[in-house]
Scaffold this active site. Structure first.
Site, short mmCIF file in Angstrom:
data_model
loop_
_atom_site.label_atom_id
_atom_site.label_comp_id
_atom_site.label_asym_id
_atom_site.label_seq_id
_atom_site.Cartn_x
_atom_site.Cartn_y
_atom_site.Cartn_z
N ASP A 40 3.32 3.90 -2.20
CA ASP A 40 2.48 2.72 -1.59
C ASP A 40 2.95 1.94 -0.52
O ASP A 40 4.14 2.25 -0.06
CB ASP A 40 2.93 1.73 -2.97
CG ASP A 40 2.17 2.26 -4.15
OD1 ASP A 40 1.67 3.35 -4.35
OD2 ASP A 40 2.24 1.85 -5.29
N HIS A 193 7.76 4.13 -2.34
CA HIS A 193 7.15 3.46 -1.30
C HIS A 193 7.46 3.79 0.01
O HIS A 193 8.43 4.28 0.27
CB HIS A 193 7.42 2.07 -1.64
CG HIS A 193 6.91 0.96 -2.77
ND1 HIS A 193 7.52 1.38 -4.06
CD2 HIS A 193 6.09 0.13 -3.00
CE1 HIS A 193 6.94 0.66 -4.87
NE2 HIS A 193 6.05 0.01 -4.27
ZN LIG Z 1 2.36 -2.23 -3.67
#
Ligand SMILES: [Zn+2]
Length: 234
Positions: A40, A193
């Protein structure tokens, strides 16, 4: 005679049960274990580039949930994702909790805006999304109305079932992420991430991939045929 016949029947049933259980055992052993690596908060310069380099070297696909407002000037990274066989998903425009969760229409608009930007660059329409902070977060708990609205717009929702914790704590050590990523679930959607601050995720990634390769998992990317993952909290 009656007794013998009963014995015969119970032996027969026993054999059937035995065969069934053997079949179940074989089925379990053959069942494919799958991991979806998901990243992400990209695209984000060097961190995202480094993640792509590692995925290429290890020859595994992944899924990137991108922030629309962050894309400008980084078209090359999106094209790399596409050309190197990864999936691109939507992660809103702003990633701003207060904006996103103030109204369902607002949430939808941010996802559709991100979808448009990504389509302009890659030529492909992404129908998969991840809620910033997850479907159930400090500002919002998932409601059927929003799920319906997203489905009406042909969008599919993907939370995660295993979290490296690199989003909540981007300065934790790589070994923390490696420890947290461990799971024996047959189907894992792993949260990671690739944002500007996720340098330690880059360091952890090769070991995370090795760990799941050693466990015999198949690496897959999410697309709109992948079973959705979300839940409601009462
Ligand atoms: Zn996020």
């Amino acid at each position: 005679m009656k007794i013998k016949f009963r014995n015969y029947i119970s032996s027969f049933l026993f054999i059937i049960l035995l065969l069934n259980s053997l079949e179940i055992t074989t089925y379990c052993m053959d069942e494919e274990k799958v991991i979806y690596l998901t990243f992400d908060d990209g695209p984000a310069g060097k961190v995202t580039t480094d993640i792509l380099d590692i995925l290429k070297k290890e020859d595994v696909p992944a899924t990137f949930f991108l922030i629309g407002d962050q894309i400008k000037g980084q078209n090359e990274l999106l094209l790399r994702m596409k050309n190197e066989g990864h999936s691109i998903g939507l992660h809103s425009m702003s990633h701003n909790r207060n904006n996103l969760y103030s109204a369902n229409e607002r949430f939808l608009k941010e996802m559709l805006d991100a979808q448009n930007i990504i389509k302009e660059i890659t030529g492909e329409t992404s129908n998969i999304l991840r809620f910033p902070f997850g479907c159930n977060n400090n500002s919002y708990h998932l409601k059927p109305e929003l799920v319906e609205l997203l489905h009406e717009n042909n969008l599919k929702i993907y939370d995660w079932n295993v979290d490296t914790t690199d989003g909540a704590n981007n300065t934790a050590s790589p070994s923390t992420y490696i420890r947290k990523c461990k799971s024996d679930e047959n189907e894992i959607i792993l949260l990671m991430h690739c944002g500007y601050l996720n340098k330690n995720s880059v360091k952890a990634l090769p070991d995370i991939i090795k760990l799941y390769k050693d466990k015999g998992y198949t690496f897959k990317k999410i697309n709109d045929t992948t079973k959705e993952l979300y839940h409601y909290i009462k």
